[in-house]
Design an enzyme around this catalytic site. Structure first.
Site, PDB file in Angstrom:
ATOM      1  N   LYS A 170       0.833  -1.206   0.023  1.00 55.32           N
ATOM      2  CA  LYS A 170       0.086   0.033   0.020  1.00 55.32           C
ATOM      3  C   LYS A 170       0.858   1.113   0.110  1.00 55.32           C
ATOM      4  CE  LYS A 170      -4.219  -1.870   2.376  1.00 55.32           C
ATOM      5  NZ  LYS A 170      -5.232  -1.743   3.263  1.00 55.32           N
ATOM      6  N   ARG A 244      -2.885 -14.294   5.721  1.00 57.06           N
ATOM      7  CA  ARG A 244      -2.210 -13.213   6.168  1.00 57.06           C
ATOM      8  C   ARG A 244      -2.369 -13.115   7.792  1.00 57.06           C
ATOM      9  NH1 ARG A 244       0.055  -8.187   4.755  1.00 57.06           N
ATOM     10  NH2 ARG A 244      -0.642  -6.372   5.828  1.00 57.06           N
ATOM     11  N   HIS A 267       2.452  -2.915   7.914  1.00 57.83           N
ATOM     12  CA  HIS A 267       1.583  -2.009   8.385  1.00 57.83           C
ATOM     13  C   HIS A 267       2.646  -0.553   8.642  1.00 57.83           C
ATOM     14  CE1 HIS A 267      -0.878  -5.368  10.204  1.00 57.83           C
ATOM     15  NE2 HIS A 267      -1.195  -5.314   8.962  1.00 57.83           N
TER      16      HIS A 267
END
Length: 298
Positions: A170, A244, A267
């Site tokens: 991301k 995951r 993250h």
């Protein structure tokens, strides 16, 4: 209004590297919002007032939308409004009127290490698709990849000799993820068979995982594969994020450092990773109640 939506979606795709599935969800939620206001004959963002937003939220509650659905829509709107305020289309303080409802946190359901390992070992490798499916399981569980990271994986992101993946996650953030000897051996065999399939079909591209036609495997394809395998091997709730979640939870159960898990998962915030401590605690409590002589039921 629709022009700004298209610009926002392009921004999420190019600048934020959001997956097609995420973009689709944003588009649907924001189109619902725009349709609501266009029905009220509001055709420009400059005419939006705080009471319009309260009216929209009240309408969502009136139509008995689940708190999780409302929270998702509000989250999409807040991101959209931040984008619009940077472009000076709306005032910054308008975002303050988008209040997210309280949502009960549901923790992910995770199979045990034994269940998952047993399933992976039982997947047959006597065909190209069987070999591919087992490789997907091995990498999905062994590397904790998001489904989009798995389907977008290319040959130049693999280092088979040193046994690591270079993943683009991301926000175009890059991270390195190691993998084990079993995954290395599976990948080497799978890639040899993949090359033969592409050669026979007269196709050539860099994507690691392909379908029976030689095209890039889609997110939807991976979900279908895992759902089918899960039903066959008794883990009916299996989907890409289950692998995951299992990757993170099983590492934590084995004593891995939370910061290391954060890095491996990609993250941005440690708070996101910390939800696995709750799952891990519940696992430890079950083990304690089952095993400790002073905790066993008589």
């Amino acid at each position: 209004m629709n022009r700004w939506l298209e610009e926002f979606l392009k921004y999420l795709e190019v600048e934020k590297n959001y997956s097609p599935q995420t973009l689709k969800a944003y588009k649907k939620d924001l189109e619902d919002f725009l349709n609501h206001y266009q029905a009220l004959n509001i055709k420009d963002f400059k005419h939006l007032q705080p009471f319009h937003l309260r009216l929209y939220l009240a309408n969502l509650k009136k139509t008995k939308k689940a708190p999780t659905t409302i929270a998702r829509k509000v989250s999409a709107l807040r991101s959209f409004f931040r984008f619009l305020s940077k472009k000076e289309v709306i005032p910054k303080n308008l975002i303050l009127y988008l209040l997210t409802p309280r949502v009960l946190k549901r923790f992910p359901r995770v199979p045990t290490e034994e269940e998952l390992n047993q399933m992976i070992e039982q997947v047959k490798e006597d065909s190209f698709l069987g070999l591919r499916n087992r490789t997907i399981l091995e990498l999905g569980y062994g590397c904790g990849l998001r489904v989009g990271e798995l389907t977008n994986l290319t040959l130049n992101q693999l280092n088979l000799q040193l046994r690591f993946l270079r993943v683009i996650g991301k926000g175009n953030k890059e991270r390195m993820i190691p993998f084990g000897k079993k995954a290395q051996q599976l990948l080497e065999r799978y890639l040899r068979e993949r090359e033969k399939v592409l050669l026979n079909l007269g196709k050539n591209h860099e994507f690691v995982f392909i379908n029976s036609k030689g095209d890039k495997l889609t997110d939807r394809g991976v979900r279908y594969i895992l759902k089918t395998l899960g039903k066959s091997y008794g883990i009916e709730y299996l989907h890409p994020h289950t692998l995951r979640h299992s990757f993170a939870t099983h590492l934590l159960n084995s004593g891995a450092d939370l910061r290391a898990i954060q890095e491996l998962l990609g993250h941005a915030s440690l708070l996101t990773t910390e939800m696995y401590t709750k799952v891990s605690y519940e696992h430890l409590l079950k083990v304690y109640l089952k095993s400790h002589p002073r905790a066993k039921k008589e």
